[in-house]
Design an enzyme around this catalytic site. Structure first.
Site, PDB file in Angstrom:
ATOM      1  N   CYS A 156       0.802  -1.222   0.000  1.00 24.14           N
ATOM      2  CA  CYS A 156       0.000   0.000   0.000  1.00 24.14           C
ATOM      3  C   CYS A 156       0.838   1.278   0.000  1.00 24.14           C
ATOM      4  O   CYS A 156       0.597   2.194  -0.788  1.00 24.14           O
ATOM      5  CB  CYS A 156      -0.949   0.005   1.198  1.00 24.14           C
ATOM      6  SG  CYS A 156      -0.155  -0.432   2.762  1.00 24.14           S
ATOM      7  N   HIS A 191      -3.191   6.479   4.223  1.00 27.70           N
ATOM      8  CA  HIS A 191      -1.778   6.649   4.543  1.00 27.70           C
ATOM      9  C   HIS A 191      -1.313   8.021   4.047  1.00 27.70           C
ATOM     10  O   HIS A 191      -1.635   8.410   2.922  1.00 27.70           O
ATOM     11  CB  HIS A 191      -0.923   5.593   3.817  1.00 27.70           C
ATOM     12  CG  HIS A 191      -1.068   4.195   4.344  1.00 27.70           C
ATOM     13  ND1 HIS A 191      -1.755   3.880   5.486  1.00 27.70           N
ATOM     14  CD2 HIS A 191      -0.571   3.018   3.870  1.00 27.70           C
ATOM     15  CE1 HIS A 191      -1.681   2.571   5.691  1.00 27.70           C
ATOM     16  NE2 HIS A 191      -0.981   2.026   4.728  1.00 27.70           N
TER      17      HIS A 191
END
Lengths: 346, 346
Positions: free
Chosen positions: B132, B252
């Site tokens: 990710c 994130h």
């Protein structure tokens, strides 16, 4: 110690997040105080605070508040320092200022005791306490500068909301409760109280601390750049910073890349940091030990870990630096300076 | 589109945080599905999930589950992929794998559609979906690589707990409630479920994601290093990462320093990023606009802002890159690859 000189001390901003820590440290460190004067804005005047079992009433800070004061600790915002510190100096006080007002003034020493306490003697009445995120970084990097020289620093911060004051802590906790309850989260103060746009801090990361400057960096980022050069006494160090607020109450964390001027052995660096004053090495990957904000909170030291050689540059080193932003990052650094002044003037 | 080819699709790890997003995306994107098979561990088998109004029962994933399956999307951990993907390939399926199992296998393409979709055709049955934190970074940096070349990347991450799965989200919310109530906070899962030492994530920043490697970096950090070189097709790019978990649920954030190979104009870089596929420029300091995890959550794009020239190095550039780690960082990138496969096989 019966002949120890005692000092008349004033704390300006006594009811704030940092002021509260300063008063607690003066008590716990048994600072040689003759009289303690607690000062604040008119709004907070009248507040009663305990010091060594006695109740003291906070008074409104005015130019006349400093008559007879020998050491004045300021943490009530830059405007208050600018308005009042010159009067305190006129009255003969040494001012230790936690705000940004005089930090870059060439006539004002900017002091982190572990780094440049030798510069204190150059003061003309005001000694500046650096920005919280700068203090912990230079405290950790000073031994590396002395041994290897530092060419470059790239830092990304993970800063606690207490750095924005007590009201920002309250806001973060309130927003967190709202979010957990599935209610609308209402931003009110952060990222910058005096600016119009507000962002949620609960369960978020805000890449803005203080106002943006013309070069695209925030003032907090530029403080780290300018103050690091001044404190380390080397304008040639390249510093770049990205300052970010995260949902932590106490304790700033920093991911720091530093490029040294000489080759190093990682074990030597670990030993050097472990032996340095004010710094605690917490670096045991196998035991999953590294500095954490929750563990640094309430501690006076700067914690350093995750030490590892850069994968690309032989003289590059990565570190994770954590400290309580209200203690070493503010109140404790100021009280350390005050203790030095007290000893020098005994 | 009446003659559009329809595919038999399997989702392995259907009850997990990423699996749930994949199923939602297959529905919303109206993916050309003949039959959808939802697979999981024996523990979760029997769970009923909705797809386009129909209730589907999750079955236990076994080697025989893949008979007749043409596209299999794996997100149930590396061990599951290693045990089952070869069987799926034998049965003729193309596997798109969200785990670390095959990412660095030289025979397995590691794909971010905006960066290297041309490599998909090299697959031998398995296509790997990157980590990710890597996906969002390379998506944002690809246009810079193409225009200027990239010499070096230094990244510090601010990663959401959802990257560690649904149980980590539950743990963070539980700990937050405990802390707000003034109760003891009990760590149970994070930082790494399979390791003995646990740390509080509520109101904290944990500089450990995945296990430590011999070189002092975590596996998550080394994933960013190795995968970036492989996806960008340039082993000469120096990459250093510091990966940190913070109390954010989805999204994130990354503080990225990149050193380009050629001089650049900041306005050109902004224009380039604004025009690039999958990337949204959010960069207005005067308006206090920059990417935020809370705003990226639920969105498929990669958001880029805080663009500013490095203060020391003329070819240095700083960026703030944010994306939903479960979408572009996992499910959406996998479904993008599946859509490409579907079009190629029409």
């Amino acid at each position: 110690m019966s002949n120890q000189k005692l000092f008349n001390v004033a704390v300006v901003g006594a009811t704030g997040a940092v002021g509260e820590q300063i008063i607690g440290l003066l008590e716990r460190r048994n600072f040689p105080i003759a009289e303690l004067k607690l000062l604040s804005s008119a709004r907070s005047a009248g507040t009663k605070l305990k010091f060594k079992g006695k109740e003291l009433t906070v008074e409104e800070a005015t130019p006349d508040s400093f008559k007879g004061i020998e050491i004045a600790l300021f943490s009530a915002g830059g405007d208050v320092t600018k308005a009042l510190a010159p009067h305190a100096v006129e009255h003969g006080a040494v001012c230790i200022d936690n705000t940004n007002a005089y930090r870059m003034d060439p006539d004002t020493p900017l002091i982190v005791p572990e780094v440049n306490i030798d510069k204190v003697s150059e003061h003309r009445g005001i000694i500046a306490n650096p920005n919280c995120s700068t203090i912990q970084m230079v405290t950790a990097l000073k031994p590396l500068q002395d041994r290897y020289g530092i060419a470059r620093i790239i830092v990304s911060t993970y800063q606690a909301v207490s750095g924005a004051g007590s009201r920002a802590i309250d806001e973060m906790l309130r927003q967190t409760r709202e979010a957990l309850a599935g209610n609308e989260v209402v931003p009110d103060i952060l990222p910058v109280g005096s600016l119009p746009v507000k962002h949620q801090i609960a369960f978020n990361a805000i890449p803005q601390i203080d106002k943006f400057q013309d070069n695209g960096y925030t003032l907090e980022e530029m403080k780290m750049v300018r103050e690091t050069k001044k404190i380390m006494g080397d304008e040639s160090i390249d510093v770049t910073a990205t300052c970010v607020r995260i949902p932590v109450v106490y304790g700033h964390s920093e991911s720091v890349y530093v490029e040294l001027k000489q080759d190093y052995e990682l074990e030597d660096v670990k030993k050097l940091i472990a032996e340095s004053p004010g710094v605690v090495l917490v670096d045991d990957p196998a035991g999953q030990r590294y500095p954490l904000a929750t563990e640094a909170a309430g501690q006076p030291d700067v914690f350093v870990g995750r030490l590892r050689r850069d994968l690309g540059h032989a003289r590059g080193l990565n570190l994770w630096i954590v400290s309580d932003n209200l203690l070493k990052g503010a109140a404790w650094n100021a009280v350390q300076i005050a203790e030095y002044i007290a000893i020098e003037n005994e």
